[in-house]
Each structure stands twice: as C-alpha cells, then as structure tokens.
Design an enzyme around this catalytic site. Structure first.
Site, mmCIF file in Angstrom:
data_model
loop_
_atom_site.group_PDB
_atom_site.id
_atom_site.type_symbol
_atom_site.label_atom_id
_atom_site.label_comp_id
_atom_site.label_asym_id
_atom_site.label_seq_id
_atom_site.Cartn_x
_atom_site.Cartn_y
_atom_site.Cartn_z
ATOM 1 N N CYS A 104 38.786 7.932 16.848
ATOM 2 C CA CYS A 104 39.589 8.484 15.744
ATOM 3 C C CYS A 104 41.054 8.070 15.819
ATOM 4 O O CYS A 104 41.779 8.172 14.830
ATOM 5 C CB CYS A 104 39.506 10.009 15.724
HETATM 6 N N1 CO8 Z 1 25.087 26.203 10.014
HETATM 7 C C1 CO8 Z 1 25.026 27.469 10.480
HETATM 8 N N2 CO8 Z 1 25.328 27.800 11.749
HETATM 9 C C2 CO8 Z 1 25.679 26.807 12.587
HETATM 10 C C3 CO8 Z 1 25.746 25.481 12.173
HETATM 11 C C4 CO8 Z 1 25.431 25.192 10.827
HETATM 12 N N3 CO8 Z 1 25.474 23.933 10.354
HETATM 13 N N4 CO8 Z 1 26.128 24.717 13.217
HETATM 14 C C5 CO8 Z 1 26.305 25.537 14.254
HETATM 15 N N5 CO8 Z 1 26.015 26.813 13.899
HETATM 16 C C6 CO8 Z 1 26.072 28.016 14.742
HETATM 17 C C7 CO8 Z 1 25.984 27.675 16.220
HETATM 18 O O1 CO8 Z 1 24.648 27.540 16.646
HETATM 19 C C8 CO8 Z 1 26.677 28.849 16.853
HETATM 20 O O2 CO8 Z 1 25.796 29.935 16.923
HETATM 21 P P1 CO8 Z 1 25.843 30.954 18.181
HETATM 22 O O3 CO8 Z 1 27.219 31.578 18.131
HETATM 23 O O4 CO8 Z 1 24.735 31.889 17.896
HETATM 24 O O5 CO8 Z 1 25.663 30.104 19.405
HETATM 25 C C9 CO8 Z 1 27.760 29.225 15.841
HETATM 26 O O6 CO8 Z 1 27.325 28.654 14.590
HETATM 27 C C10 CO8 Z 1 29.114 28.668 16.194
HETATM 28 O O7 CO8 Z 1 28.992 27.274 16.559
HETATM 29 P P2 CO8 Z 1 30.151 26.438 17.180
HETATM 30 O O8 CO8 Z 1 30.752 27.181 18.334
HETATM 31 O O9 CO8 Z 1 29.665 25.054 17.444
HETATM 32 O O10 CO8 Z 1 31.181 26.415 15.944
HETATM 33 P P3 CO8 Z 1 32.710 26.131 15.911
HETATM 34 O O11 CO8 Z 1 33.379 27.284 15.308
HETATM 35 O O12 CO8 Z 1 33.215 25.619 17.220
HETATM 36 O O13 CO8 Z 1 32.798 24.915 14.854
HETATM 37 C C11 CO8 Z 1 33.105 22.516 14.842
HETATM 38 C C12 CO8 Z 1 32.153 23.679 15.136
HETATM 39 C C13 CO8 Z 1 33.391 22.513 13.359
HETATM 40 C C14 CO8 Z 1 32.403 21.240 15.255
HETATM 41 C C15 CO8 Z 1 34.417 22.706 15.623
HETATM 42 O O14 CO8 Z 1 34.167 23.010 16.959
HETATM 43 C C16 CO8 Z 1 35.314 21.471 15.588
HETATM 44 O O15 CO8 Z 1 35.653 20.914 14.563
HETATM 45 N N6 CO8 Z 1 35.755 21.039 16.751
HETATM 46 C C17 CO8 Z 1 36.652 19.849 16.844
HETATM 47 C C18 CO8 Z 1 35.815 18.655 16.918
HETATM 48 C C19 CO8 Z 1 36.549 17.401 16.739
HETATM 49 O O16 CO8 Z 1 37.638 17.286 16.236
HETATM 50 N N7 CO8 Z 1 35.916 16.354 17.186
HETATM 51 C C20 CO8 Z 1 36.479 15.087 17.044
HETATM 52 C C21 CO8 Z 1 35.373 14.188 16.752
HETATM 53 S S1 CO8 Z 1 35.880 12.753 16.055
HETATM 54 C C22 CO8 Z 1 36.061 11.489 17.167
HETATM 55 O O17 CO8 Z 1 37.054 11.278 17.807
HETATM 56 C C23 CO8 Z 1 34.884 10.663 17.391
HETATM 57 C C24 CO8 Z 1 34.914 9.442 16.563
HETATM 58 C C25 CO8 Z 1 33.564 8.914 16.276
HETATM 59 C C26 CO8 Z 1 33.324 8.696 14.855
HETATM 60 C C27 CO8 Z 1 32.046 8.204 14.347
HETATM 61 C C28 CO8 Z 1 30.922 8.981 14.243
HETATM 62 C C29 CO8 Z 1 30.092 9.456 13.258
#
Ligand code: CO8
Length: 379
Positions: free
Chosen positions: A162
């Site tokens: 990214c």
């Molecule tokens: N629908 C309903 N519920 C869900 C879903 C869904 N789709 N997904 C997860 N849940 C549930 C989980 O199972 C969990 O349930 P429980 O509490 O019972 O265990 C609950 O919801 C909460 O889940 P999370 O803790 O995972 O949720 P978060 O509040 O942490 O949100 C995010 C998840 C949105 C992913 C968040 O953590 C986030 O954005 N984090 C930052 C990530 C980030 O910036 N990453 C950078 C990646 S980019 C990069 O540098 C890579 C480049 C590569 C690119 C090319 C690739 C394609």
C-alpha cells in the site's frame, strides 16, 4: 538532463486517475457472498451436522459499513466477482502483442497527469510502476508503459504494497536530486480484486481497483501553472507478518501449497489497526517537525484509504482534535482500499481548493509494515 537539484527544487505538477467502469455496492456484494455461503453449507449439511466441517457464517452490510466505512468499490470485472460459483473477476489473458491490463490502466491515468502537467510522453525520462501486485515478473510493466507513452530514459517496477506510491515518489525525487532524471512518471495500477479472497467474510469487502499517476519534475523545467513543491519525503519499514500474501514463483515447487488460502491477501486486521495507527501519527508529526511545518498550519492530510476509523484516529492524534472532512478527505467510501492508489486518489480529488502557500501531507501505510509521507506546499 540538468545537474543535481536541491530539496525545494522538485515539484509535483500533474496527477491522474483511472477508475474502472463497474462498481459493486455492499448490498450486491453481501447478496452474492451470502448465496455462496448458503450453497456451501447446503452441500456440506451432513458433515456440518456431524461436526466434521464448520458452517460458514454470512456477511452483513451493517458490519461492513460500521467496521470499515466502505459502501462500494470499483472493479475491473463485476460479473465474475458476484458469481457465487466463482467469486473472482474474469480478466481474460491477452496475447503478448497486446498491451497488458496494468499497462492500459497506467496509460489512462498517465495521460491525465501528463495533460495536467502540460507535457507529452516524450518529455518524461523515467517511469516507475509502483504497486502491490504485478501481473507478470518481466518484462517490467514500467518498460511497457514507457514504450506506450513514448517516454525516454529508463523504467522499473517496484512494490511496497500500500505504500508503493509514496515510496515511488521518493524514488522519483531522489532520481531528480541525483541528476539521473528531470521528469519522472510514477503510476500505481492496482488490481486488488484479483488478489482478494472474495470467499472470506473477514476481508471480502476491503479492496477495489484503480490506477493513479503522479508527475514529479525539476522545478526549473516545469511548465504547469499548478505546482506542489515537495518539502520532504520520509519512509519507514518494520517487518510484520500481519498482512501477507504468499503467492509467488516458488509456489510450483511445492504442489501441496498451490491454491491454498495463504496464496491470496490475508491479514490480522485488528492487530494491523493497533500497530499501524500510532506509528503513522508519530511519523507525520515528527516529519512535520523536522521540516519546521507547524501542525496547526497543516491544511490537508491525504491519507491512505484502508479504514475510516484508522484515518479518524491518525488525524486526531496528529491534530490533537478531530479532523474535519476537508482536512482529511475520505474516498474509501466509494473506492474501498485501492492499496497504493488510495492516498493519491485523495490528493488528486481534493487539492484544487488549496491556495498558494498551503501545506499538506500525502501519507500511505500498509504491508511490510511500510509507511511513507510526502509533505507538499502549493506554489
Ligand atoms: N460480516 C459480519 N461479521 C463479520 C464480518 C462480515 N463480513 N467479518 C467479520 N465479522 C465478525 C468477526 O467474525 C468478529 O466476530 P466475533 O467478535 O464474534 O469474533 C467481528 O465481526 C469483528 O471482527 P474483526 O475484529 O475482524 O473486525 P474489526 O472491527 O477489526 O474490522 C477490519 C475488520 C475492517 C479488517 C479492520 O480490522 C481494519 O480495517 N483493519 C486495518 C486493516 C488494514 O488497514 N490493512 C491494510 C491492508 S492493505 C495492505 O497494505 C496490503 C496490500 C495488498 C493489496 C492487494 C490485495 C488485495
């Protein structure tokens, strides 16, 4: 080519954006994902009932918007992604004589950037394709783009996930300072849809496709009336496995791993959130301090677009108060995370209202971990 430049002599004079024609709303995404889940669970009903297999859980629009701020995303191909039997874009291979998909995206974004800078391809003497995923190892996509726009000099590909765009801008800046180029095109053709596990509800909503372009040039040769002086660039990397993709050329050497989940994007999103936000806020604050730019004079933060809460937290830490939408514009609601393109999309779309003398920071962050900040002032 001129002799080497000093800091302050280097300007960004043009930006461009290619946005795919098709987009997918959260409602469409969730409908197809949940259909996939129903079919998956129905096909394994006996095993699930006997405890031999775990049922998949459905996704929800409410969760996606609340957790990420994303409402829709642009993609190169919509039908393949939304087909519950496929959940992967359909992007046909092209003959070697045809331009590659990433080259086409790059040329579209570059054309707009060149026009804004008042330049033609022949004025460019270095091309950097900087993005998370290259569609082939060689010949470098950048060399193909260089030929397609009729640029001179040299070209190469680079990948810092990214953060590729800001790392590319620093590479361009350094090339100009060193005297190896006068005008550098940096392009970020991101086809994130092809590297995303659309079957995984934890991340199926995160990414979209787009391409951005930036022209970085020596101020003494710049023609454009709009110029953004690069006051400074800063890069930081800290090794982490919390965002990872094990796809690569060695995969064929161990058949047991081919097609496994780890060969696509996977992350520990919550850990990433907690690790990266403080590092980014500290880097921006420290970088501004070293450049003697008072935080309260900062007009805009064009941040990487991964998660709304991340951007709110980072800008709050930097400013010491909540940022307004003008101060930290958001584009991820309609683009989702377009990897390296995100911060440049924000810069491209939300810079025209700034006045001469106004200062802002383009900042990316992501896998590696990697963080890049580019502080610019409008001339
Ligand atoms: N629908 C309903 N519920 C869900 C879903 C869904 N789709 N997904 C997860 N849940 C549930 C989980 O199972 C969990 O349930 P429980 O509490 O019972 O265990 C609950 O919801 C909460 O889940 P999370 O803790 O995972 O949720 P978060 O509040 O942490 O949100 C995010 C998840 C949105 C992913 C968040 O953590 C986030 O954005 N984090 C930052 C990530 C980030 O910036 N990453 C950078 C990646 S980019 C990069 O540098 C890579 C480049 C590569 C690119 C090319 C690739 C394609």
């Amino acid at each position: 080519m001129n002799s080497s430049s000093r800091a302050g002599d280097i300007v960004i004079t043009g930006t461009g954006l290619f946005t795919p024609a098709e987009s997918i709303s959260n409602a469409e995404l969730v409908a197809s994902f949940n259909e996939y889940v129903s079919r998956y669970n129905a096909a394994r009903a006996d095993d699930i009932a006997a405890g031999r297999c775990e049922a998949l859980a459905p996704s929800s629009e409410e969760f996606i918007e609340k957790a990420s701020g994303i409402k829709s995303r642009y993609v190169i191909n919509k039908s393949g992604v939304l087909d519950p039997e496929r959940l992967c874009p359909v992007i046909p291979e092209r003959a070697e004589e045809e331009p590659s998909v990433q080259c086409d995206m790059a040329v579209a974004a570059a054309s707009e950037a060149l026009a804004k800078a008042g330049l033609s391809g022949a004025d460019i003497d270095a091309v950097i394709v900087a993005c998370s995923n290259m569609q082939r190892p060689y010949p470098a996509m950048a060399v193909e783009v260089q030929a397609a726009i009729g640029a001179r000099g040299f070209a190469y590909d680079m990948n810092v996930a990214c953060s590729s765009a800001t790392f590319g801008i620093q590479a361009a800046y350094n090339a100009i300072v060193a005297g190896s180029a006068d005008r550098v095109l940096v392009v970020n053709p991101e086809i994130c849809s092809a590297h995303l596990a659309w079957q995984d509800r934890d991340c199926h909503f995160i990414f979209g496709d787009a391409c951005t372009a930036v022209i970085v040039e020596r101020a003494s040769v710049a023609k454009s009336a709009e110029q953004w002086e690069v006051l400074g660039t800063r890069l930081q990397t800290v090794y982490s496995n919390n965002i990872r993709n094990n796809f690569g050329f060695l995969n064929r050497c161990d058949e047991s791993g081919i097609g496994q989940r780890d060969k696509l994007f996977h992350q520990n999103g919550r850990r990433v959130f907690m690790d990266v936000c403080p590092m980014v806020a500290e880097q921006i604050t420290d970088h501004l301090g070293k450049l003697a730019v008072p935080v309260d004079s900062l007009k805009r933060m064009w941040l990487h677009q991964a998660n709304l809460k991340m951007n709110e937290l980072i800008s709050r830490k930097v400013l010491g108060r909540d940022a307004t939408v003008e101060e930290a514009p958001i584009i991820l609601d309609r683009y989702a995370n377009t990897s390296s393109a995100g911060s440049v999309i924000a810069f491209h779309l939300y810079k025209d209202d700034l006045k001469p003398g106004d200062t802002g920071v383009i900042c990316s962050f992501g896998a590696g971990y990697s963080i890049g900040s580019v502080v610019v002032r409008r001339r």
